[in-house]
Design a protein around this motif. Structure first.
Motif, PDB file in Angstrom:
ATOM      1  N   UNK A 164      38.642  -1.355   4.797  1.00  0.00           N
ATOM      2  CA  UNK A 164      39.290  -0.390   5.683  1.00  0.00           C
ATOM      3  C   UNK A 164      38.256   0.380   6.504  1.00  0.00           C
ATOM      4  N   UNK A 165      37.123   0.653   5.885  1.00  0.00           N
ATOM      5  CA  UNK A 165      36.104   1.485   6.527  1.00  0.00           C
ATOM      6  C   UNK A 165      34.728   0.859   6.361  1.00  0.00           C
ATOM      7  N   UNK A 166      33.864   1.143   7.323  1.00  0.00           N
ATOM      8  CA  UNK A 166      32.456   0.760   7.241  1.00  0.00           C
ATOM      9  C   UNK A 166      31.635   2.047   7.343  1.00  0.00           C
ATOM     10  N   UNK A 167      30.851   2.325   6.302  1.00  0.00           N
ATOM     11  CA  UNK A 167      29.974   3.497   6.316  1.00  0.00           C
ATOM     12  C   UNK A 167      28.537   3.001   6.370  1.00  0.00           C
ATOM     13  N   UNK A 168      27.837   3.362   7.417  1.00  0.00           N
ATOM     14  CA  UNK A 168      26.453   2.946   7.554  1.00  0.00           C
ATOM     15  C   UNK A 168      25.595   3.832   6.647  1.00  0.00           C
ATOM     16  N   UNK A 177      28.704  12.316   3.220  1.00  0.00           N
ATOM     17  CA  UNK A 177      29.614  13.141   4.026  1.00  0.00           C
ATOM     18  C   UNK A 177      30.729  12.286   4.614  1.00  0.00           C
ATOM     19  N   UNK A 178      30.355  11.073   5.098  1.00  0.00           N
ATOM     20  CA  UNK A 178      31.368  10.185   5.682  1.00  0.00           C
ATOM     21  C   UNK A 178      32.390   9.756   4.629  1.00  0.00           C
ATOM     22  N   UNK A 180      33.274  11.388   1.944  1.00  0.00           N
ATOM     23  CA  UNK A 180      34.143  12.529   1.628  1.00  0.00           C
ATOM     24  C   UNK A 180      35.171  12.758   2.742  1.00  0.00           C
ATOM     25  N   UNK A 181      34.754  12.555   3.998  1.00  0.00           N
ATOM     26  CA  UNK A 181      35.702  12.688   5.119  1.00  0.00           C
ATOM     27  C   UNK A 181      36.790  11.624   5.024  1.00  0.00           C
ATOM     28  N   UNK A 182      36.383  10.406   4.676  1.00  0.00           N
ATOM     29  CA  UNK A 182      37.361   9.322   4.546  1.00  0.00           C
ATOM     30  C   UNK A 182      38.386   9.656   3.467  1.00  0.00           C
ATOM     31  N   UNK A 184      39.280  12.642   2.372  1.00  0.00           N
ATOM     32  CA  UNK A 184      40.157  13.722   2.840  1.00  0.00           C
ATOM     33  C   UNK A 184      41.155  13.208   3.885  1.00  0.00           C
ATOM     34  N   UNK A 185      40.672  12.366   4.805  1.00  0.00           N
ATOM     35  CA  UNK A 185      41.549  11.820   5.850  1.00  0.00           C
ATOM     36  C   UNK A 185      42.637  10.938   5.238  1.00  0.00           C
ATOM     37  N   UNK A 188      45.639  12.552   4.163  1.00  0.00           N
ATOM     38  CA  UNK A 188      46.496  13.001   5.276  1.00  0.00           C
ATOM     39  C   UNK A 188      47.208  11.839   5.956  1.00  0.00           C
ATOM     40  N   UNK A 189      46.983  10.615   5.547  1.00  0.00           N
ATOM     41  CA  UNK A 189      47.619   9.490   6.245  1.00  0.00           C
ATOM     42  C   UNK A 189      49.132   9.593   6.099  1.00  0.00           C
TER      43      UNK A 189
ATOM     44  N   UNK B 164      49.771   8.863  12.973  1.00  0.00           N
ATOM     45  CA  UNK B 164      48.860   8.245  12.006  1.00  0.00           C
ATOM     46  C   UNK B 164      48.585   9.174  10.824  1.00  0.00           C
ATOM     47  N   UNK B 165      48.531  10.471  11.114  1.00  0.00           N
ATOM     48  CA  UNK B 165      48.159  11.451  10.092  1.00  0.00           C
ATOM     49  C   UNK B 165      49.105  12.645  10.134  1.00  0.00           C
ATOM     50  N   UNK B 166      49.266  13.264   8.982  1.00  0.00           N
ATOM     51  CA  UNK B 166      50.008  14.517   8.885  1.00  0.00           C
ATOM     52  C   UNK B 166      49.065  15.559   8.299  1.00  0.00           C
ATOM     53  N   UNK B 185      36.300  10.092   9.818  1.00  0.00           N
ATOM     54  CA  UNK B 185      36.769   8.872   9.144  1.00  0.00           C
ATOM     55  C   UNK B 185      37.172   7.807  10.169  1.00  0.00           C
ATOM     56  N   UNK B 188      34.608   5.635  11.357  1.00  0.00           N
ATOM     57  CA  UNK B 188      34.155   4.645  10.359  1.00  0.00           C
ATOM     58  C   UNK B 188      35.175   3.531  10.153  1.00  0.00           C
TER      59      UNK B 188
END
Lengths: 204, 204
Positions: A164-168, A177-178, A180-182, A184-185, A188-189, B164-166, B185, B188
């Motif tokens: 789903x995601x690519x974190x460099x 940090x990325x 943790x953002x993923x 949290x996001x 919220x989906x 997409x998000x709430x 996110x 990424x």
């Protein structure tokens, strides 16, 4: 309002990319994420606790878990079995807590089949030359083995498409940090939260 | 490595939920996100600058933009036209910068049709009674109007499914943090970044 289920976060990536380092750094700054505990048939080392470091199992007990479909994935390395107990993951997310599983790409692909609602994060090297340098710096392989690893790594990068995601991982703190953002996001989906709002439109 | 395009972030939600407050708070802590500048036919107020607060247009010029399909969405309120110029959004994201558009739900739905690759965030009230309280606290409506607004709000909450998000606006600082996590996110997301990694698997 009904409490959200927690998330299963799967962190994977090619050999040498720094999965363990990133996972340990994440653990150091964020105690809200639980860590998956693997089952294994290898003997406990000094100080290792059952249910904390691993679930230590006899080979017969492990094979029974396989037979009963109780493992999200499993593999055999050097005569020992390792696997991810599904029950531990389910028990954790049911409490609303998130759980992270750090695993190589073949294992992650198996988890994806069994647990598609997980959040699949691919940890990527900043570039391929950087990966070559990191593998070389381990200094334990001969050049032929390095070439072999590069070929494997290229195949693994092609596996990125399954995530789903690519974190460099250009910087451990940034990667943490990325991630943790993923997390949290993802909480919220819309697909994960919309059920909580249905009562608002059903009652006047 | 090719630089990522920026993202169009669309922040919407029912009347009274606090879109403007959250957007201003986001602006105060994060200067990496640009704000969409609307076109309008209304006269500039004192201190307003063309191209900063609005793109001020004559009615003929605005209608020409509509005819030329140069607006992501537009609407007419109280004899004046308002709309979102597509060129401004495209010019911004092409530089790699993100741009946020704060808009009511009907406008957001139109933007979604024209710009499906945007990130659509629905700002939600913590619960419906809270929304009722907020609307009542405005103190300018009679009870019948409040009931009418509630019906509209319920319909808007049903529109949540198009996002997409709430993000629940239980707390402005928390809402801002969630929006920033969503933006990080989204950068990424595999679909947005995988093209950057293709050279790694094409070259040895």
């Amino acid at each position: 309002m009904k409490k959200n289920h927690g998330l299963l976060i799967v962190l994977s990536g090619p050999a040498g990319v720094g999965k363990g380092t990133v996972c340990n750094a994440l653990r150091a700054v964020d105690d809200s994420i639980n860590y998956s505990v693997s089952a294994t048939t290898r003997a406990p080392r000094e100080g290792e606790q059952d249910g904390v470091n691993y679930f230590f199992k006899s080979e017969a007990a492990f094979k029974e878990m396989i037979a009963n479909d109780e493992l999200l994935e499993w593999a055999k390395y050097v005569n020992n079995y390792y696997g991810t107990p599904l029950k531990y993951v389910n028990d954790t997310v049911r409490t609303g807590a998130d759980i992270i599983l750090e695993i190589e790409v073949q294992g992650a692909a198996k988890v994806r089949d069994r647990y598609p609602e997980g959040v699949f994060i691919f940890l990527a090297p900043p570039d391929l030359s950087e990966l070559r340098k990191r593998i070389e710096e381990r200094g334990t392989e001969n050049s032929e083995l390095i070439e072999e690893r590069m070929t494997v790594a290229q195949a693994e990068i092609e596996m990125m498409a399954q995530y789903d995601y690519v974190v460099e991982n250009d910087d451990v703190a940034k990667a943490v940090r990325r991630i943790r953002s993923i997390v949290e996001a993802e909480h919220c989906r819309k697909d994960r939260v919309i059920d909580h709002y249905r009562p608002f439109v059903e009652v006047k």
